[in-house]
Design an enzyme around this catalytic site. Structure first.
Site, short mmCIF file in Angstrom:
data_model
loop_
_atom_site.label_atom_id
_atom_site.label_comp_id
_atom_site.label_asym_id
_atom_site.label_seq_id
_atom_site.Cartn_x
_atom_site.Cartn_y
_atom_site.Cartn_z
N VAL A 148 0.83 -1.21 0.00
CA VAL A 148 0.00 0.00 0.00
C VAL A 148 0.86 1.26 0.00
O VAL A 148 0.38 2.34 0.30
CB VAL A 148 -0.96 0.00 1.21
CG1 VAL A 148 -1.89 -1.20 1.18
CG2 VAL A 148 -0.19 0.04 2.54
N HIS A 164 -4.51 -4.24 -2.37
CA HIS A 164 -4.98 -3.86 -1.04
C HIS A 164 -5.15 -2.35 -0.89
O HIS A 164 -5.23 -1.84 0.23
CB HIS A 164 -4.02 -4.39 0.02
CG HIS A 164 -3.96 -5.88 0.05
ND1 HIS A 164 -2.82 -6.58 0.42
CD2 HIS A 164 -4.88 -6.82 -0.27
CE1 HIS A 164 -3.05 -7.88 0.33
NE2 HIS A 164 -4.29 -8.05 -0.08
N CYS A 172 -13.96 8.43 2.10
CA CYS A 172 -15.07 8.70 3.03
C CYS A 172 -16.00 7.50 3.01
O CYS A 172 -16.46 7.07 1.95
CB CYS A 172 -15.82 9.96 2.61
SG CYS A 172 -17.35 10.21 3.56
N GLY A 263 9.05 -11.00 -3.83
CA GLY A 263 8.99 -10.45 -2.48
C GLY A 263 7.72 -10.72 -1.72
O GLY A 263 7.26 -9.86 -0.96
N SER A 264 7.14 -11.89 -1.89
CA SER A 264 5.93 -12.23 -1.14
C SER A 264 5.97 -13.68 -0.68
O SER A 264 6.33 -14.58 -1.45
CB SER A 264 4.68 -12.02 -2.00
OG SER A 264 3.51 -12.42 -1.29
N SER A 265 5.59 -13.91 0.57
CA SER A 265 5.46 -15.28 1.08
C SER A 265 4.12 -15.87 0.71
O SER A 265 3.90 -17.07 0.92
CB SER A 265 5.63 -15.29 2.61
OG SER A 265 4.59 -14.54 3.22
N ASN A 289 12.05 -14.66 -3.59
CA ASN A 289 11.67 -14.26 -2.23
C ASN A 289 12.63 -14.88 -1.23
O ASN A 289 13.00 -16.05 -1.37
CB ASN A 289 10.24 -14.72 -1.92
CG ASN A 289 9.76 -14.21 -0.57
OD1 ASN A 289 9.54 -13.02 -0.39
ND2 ASN A 289 9.60 -15.11 0.40
#
EC number: 2.3.1.-
Length: 322
Positions: A148, A164, A172, A263-265, A289
């Site tokens: 994010v 995400h 709002c 770069g992600s598990s 990774n």
């Protein structure tokens, strides 16, 4: 002879990874890698395998996770020894808590207010820039990030889905208006003149740790249009990703001929589901990774190394960032 060249090329990548940093000092370079887990030296055979994998693909689909941004100085959650869960008892806010509790929202926004200047100042690293280069060259068909932090957008990506959401936007919950997080920072300052706390290390979502006592007088504004609750435009833990966004990603995946995880598990299902879909379609899958992932059994090519060390070394040497 060919093997010697591969060794030399890989060696150049490793050497220039250290020497070409844009840091203003060696100390800054060290701090940038403070949240990167230890890894073995880059394996030249594995690097060649990844080069072949990427070269064969005409429409490469890429999924990135927190391991791409750790080299920009943003910690991940789960890495052994250096991840947020390993270093602290802090846990990210739950979606239901944010919605139901004004106190929880006050605590969240106060912490986010303190952490924002540091979190928003991070820059793309060599992994982000390499992937952006792949997109410009027509190699990268679509990129999905679970992060994010907006670093892919800062690096120039156009063909990207922020699965995400993005902490640089605020939504709002009443009228749905989107505003820049930087604008909200000015409103916080106006409502809380003289209010300040020291940031004690920023989390992957920009949060810092403050006690309830420290935040009890912090004032949180509502939407300027309708007065309703404001929330970061991100998917909090316990929430679900928008169905239209998931459908869009599946459509882009259906157009791809290979998938790369960087770069992600893949411990979070929202990203892992696309690995399941790719595996079912028998798409070639590569993973870069540090540490084990949820999809080890699916990988055709596997490197346990820093994304910022590996990705700039892929594609023709004249087009590399290393």
């Amino acid at each position: 002879m060919r093997f010697l060249f591969k060794l030399r090329a890989a060696g150049e990548c490793r050497l220039l990874t250290v020497n070409s940093r844009n840091s203003s000092s060696a100390a800054e370079a060290v701090s940038t890698l403070a949240f990167v887990p230890a890894s073995a030296p880059l394996d030249t055979i594995e690097l060649e395998d990844l080069q072949d994998f990427v070269s064969r693909s005409k429409r490469l689909f890429v999924i990135t996770g927190a391991g791409v941004s750790t080299e920009s100085g943003i910690p991940d959650y789960r890495s052994e020894g250096v991840g947020l869960y390993a270093r602290t008892e802090r846990r990210p806010i739950q979606h239901t808590d944010f919605l139901k509790s004004a106190k929880a929202r006050q605590r969240y926004w106060a912490r986010n207010f303190v952490g924002w200047p540091q979190f928003s100042s991070h820059h793309p690293n060599r992994a982000h820039l390499a992937l952006s280069n792949w997109e410009r060259l027509g190699k990268l068909h679509w990129l999905v990030t679970q992060n994010v932090d907006a670093l892919h957008s800062k690096a120039g990506h156009q063909r990207v889905t922020e699965l995400h959401g993005c902490a640089h936007r605020v939504v709002c919950l009443g009228c749905g208006t989107l505003t820049a997080r930087s604008e909200l920072q000015h409103r916080f300052i106006s409502l809380n003149p003289g209010w300040s706390q020291e940031a004690g290390g920023v989390a992957p979502d920009g949060d810092v740790f403050l006690t309830d006592e420290q935040v009890q007088h912090f004032r949180v504004p509502g939407c300027e249009g309708c007065g309703a609750v404001l929330k970061p435009d991100v998917t909090f833990f316990g929430d679900t990703v928008d169905k239209d966004k998931v459908r869009h990603v599946h459509e882009r995946l259906a157009e791809a001929d290979a998938l790369l995880v960087a770069g992600s598990s893949l411990q979070v299902y929202s990203g892992y589901r696309f690995l399941l879909a790719a595996h079912e379609k028998k798409l070639p899958i590569a993973i870069v990774n540090i540490g084990l992932t949820r999809a080890e059994h699916m990988a055709w090519v596997r490197l346990s190394a820093r994304c910022g060390e590996v990705l700039p070394c892929i594609l023709p040497l004249s087009q590399r960032y290393c």
